[in-house]
Design a protein around this motif. Structure first.
Motif, short mmCIF file in Angstrom:
data_model
loop_
_atom_site.label_atom_id
_atom_site.label_comp_id
_atom_site.label_asym_id
_atom_site.label_seq_id
_atom_site.Cartn_x
_atom_site.Cartn_y
_atom_site.Cartn_z
N LYS A 287 20.21 -59.07 -86.77
CA LYS A 287 19.46 -60.17 -86.15
C LYS A 287 20.29 -60.99 -85.16
O LYS A 287 19.74 -61.84 -84.45
N ASN A 288 21.59 -60.73 -85.10
CA ASN A 288 22.43 -61.40 -84.10
C ASN A 288 22.70 -60.53 -82.88
O ASN A 288 23.45 -60.92 -81.99
N MET A 289 22.08 -59.35 -82.85
CA MET A 289 22.19 -58.48 -81.68
C MET A 289 21.20 -58.97 -80.60
O MET A 289 20.32 -59.79 -80.88
N ASP A 290 21.34 -58.44 -79.40
CA ASP A 290 20.48 -58.86 -78.29
C ASP A 290 19.44 -57.81 -77.91
O ASP A 290 18.42 -58.13 -77.30
N LEU A 291 19.69 -56.58 -78.25
CA LEU A 291 18.78 -55.47 -77.96
C LEU A 291 19.09 -54.37 -78.97
O LEU A 291 20.25 -54.14 -79.30
N ILE A 292 18.03 -53.69 -79.48
CA ILE A 292 18.25 -52.64 -80.47
C ILE A 292 17.46 -51.40 -80.09
O ILE A 292 16.27 -51.48 -79.76
N VAL A 293 18.14 -50.26 -80.11
CA VAL A 293 17.49 -48.97 -79.92
C VAL A 293 17.13 -48.44 -81.31
O VAL A 293 18.00 -48.29 -82.16
N ASP A 334 9.57 -57.68 -73.90
CA ASP A 334 10.44 -56.82 -73.11
C ASP A 334 10.68 -55.46 -73.77
O ASP A 334 11.44 -54.64 -73.23
N SER A 335 10.05 -55.20 -74.90
CA SER A 335 10.28 -53.94 -75.62
C SER A 335 9.67 -52.75 -74.89
O SER A 335 8.68 -52.89 -74.16
N ASN A 373 17.18 -57.97 -69.03
CA ASN A 373 16.14 -57.12 -68.42
C ASN A 373 16.76 -56.00 -67.60
O ASN A 373 16.25 -54.87 -67.58
N GLN A 374 17.84 -56.32 -66.92
CA GLN A 374 18.52 -55.29 -66.14
C GLN A 374 19.11 -54.22 -67.06
O GLN A 374 19.02 -53.01 -66.77
N ILE A 375 19.69 -54.65 -68.17
CA ILE A 375 20.26 -53.71 -69.14
C ILE A 375 19.17 -52.80 -69.71
O ILE A 375 19.34 -51.58 -69.84
N ILE A 376 18.02 -53.38 -70.03
CA ILE A 376 16.90 -52.60 -70.56
C ILE A 376 16.46 -51.55 -69.55
O ILE A 376 16.23 -50.39 -69.90
#
Length: 397
Positions: A287-293, A334-335, A373-376
């Protein structure tokens, strides 16, 4: 008096009775509460009860009982809200016997409160080691306050456990199997037709009858008596001990609750991207991550719903129809969800883990020149390139 309360599952929390019962005991005792199981965590967060019910550790209910017993409480209360009195009583029976097999304190009373507020709401005294006026008074107060009846442990055992719900056999009645193979049949109680069947969090089939049994041979589930097996799910589950496995049917959370969203805090100048493969119950550690695959249909659905509360988007890798495990699932705006041809999510997941994550569970990027958003978008394009190399069909949701 010190009382330990073990809260199991989301429904007792969503009903409002977990807090009512905690407040009831707090009027005359020192009360400590902890969660037993994992699916209740989201409900605790939605109800803003994380300072009241300890959700810091991933514990099965019997472990939560043992911890309270080791702490020397005067009594333990198990709160549950099963979808029926049958499932609730069977659950209590199993938890109590798992507790007895672990670190059972026979001198500490154990009381289950099941489905309070319903016409079949009940109290079950699983362990009452001595005649105590204080405990008798508490039991009578509970019955009166919550208008519930007492159900004897003898009745529960006679009704549901006259025949062992797990049977072991070496006679497999099949020419394809060796005589020393082990067959286990586990009867599942309180099932309705059309429900998903989950074993250790993985959907392995759907019920067709209220009479349901799972059959395993040498740890592999090979048949669902009274239901249809989902081979893809069984393959993902792998070998399992049916005697110890956690089996659930139907929705994991039946209530439609407005989710509580907690503002996500980004670390200065960095973004953390994590990888989660077929282990939705481990998502709270991220839950402290910023994006999860996320990899897997069930994992993607549950992780997305949970991470919505923490404003964390996902990139999901799925390859089939998502099973309905919650009444209403949520997903951060953003998912992105990749839907592949069946049987390819594990293959793509392995490639992503190797080629993008370098076989590590997470990596960190400098966010000075990149926003999320750029990373996604960049990860999306990288995954598309891998999919093209696999030469399989996909759609993006």
């Amino acid at each position: 008096m010190n009382i330990g309360i073990v809260v199991h599952g989301p429904n007792i929390i969503d009903s409002g009775y977990a807090l009512k019962i905690i407040n009831f005991f707090s009027e005359f005792a020192n009360v400590s509460c902890r969660l037993g199981g994992t699916m209740g965590r989201t409900a605790v967060i939605d109800a803003a009860l994380e300072d009241t019910i300890d959700i810091s550790k991933k514990l099965v209910p019997s472990d939560s009982l043992s911890i309270f017993a080791d702490e020397g409480v005067d009594a333990i209360v198990l709160l549950n809200y099963g979808k029926s009195s049958t499932t609730g009583h069977v659950f209590g029976y199993k938890v109590f016997h798992h507790y007895m097999d672990k670190n059972f304190h026979e001198d500490i009373p154990l009381i289950q409160i099941e489905r309070p507020g319903e016409v079949d709401g009940s109290i079950v005294i699983w362990n009452l080691p001595f005649k105590s006026k204080d405990i008798d008074v508490i039991i009578n107060k509970i019955k009166e306050e919550f208008d519930i009846m007492e159900v004897s442990t003898t009745l529960i055992k006679e009704k549901h456990f006259n025949i062992n719900d797990t049977e072991e056999s070496t006679d497999l009645k099949s020419d394809k199997l060796h005589n020393n193979n082990q067959k286990i049949i586990r009867k599942i109680h309180g099932v309705s037709p059309g429900e998903n069947i989950l074993v250790n969090g993985t959907v392995i089939g759907k019920s067709k009858s209220s009479q349901l049994s799972l059959v395993s041979v040498d740890g592999t589930i090979v048949e669902i008596m009274g239901g249809d097996i989902k081979k893809h799910g069984v393959d993902k589950l792998g070998k399992v001990d049916l005697n110890k496995a956690i089996v659930k049917t139907g929705l994991l959370r039946r209530s439609e609750i407005e989710p509580r969203v907690i503002k996500h805090k980004y670390k200065d100048n960095q973004l953390n991207i994590a990888f989660l493969n077929h282990a939705a119950e481990d998502v709270y550690a991220l839950k402290n991550m910023d994006l999860i695959v996320t990899v897997g249909d069930d994992t993607t659905l549950l992780a997305s719903d949970i991470l919505f509360r923490f404003e964390i988007p996902i990139i999901g890798i799925t390859d089939g129809d998502l099973d309905k495990l919650v009444e209403k699932g949520y997903q951060s705006n953003d998912s992105i969800i990749f839907c592949l041809e069946e049987g390819n999510d594990d293959i793509l997941g392995s490639k992503i883990y190797k080629e993008i994550f370098n076989e590590k569970n997470y990596f960190t990027l400098n966010s000075d020149s990149n926003d999320l958003n750029q990373i996604i978008d960049e990860l999306k394009e990288e995954i598309i390139e891998i999919i093209k190399d696999m030469n399989i069909k996909y759609i993006i949701k």
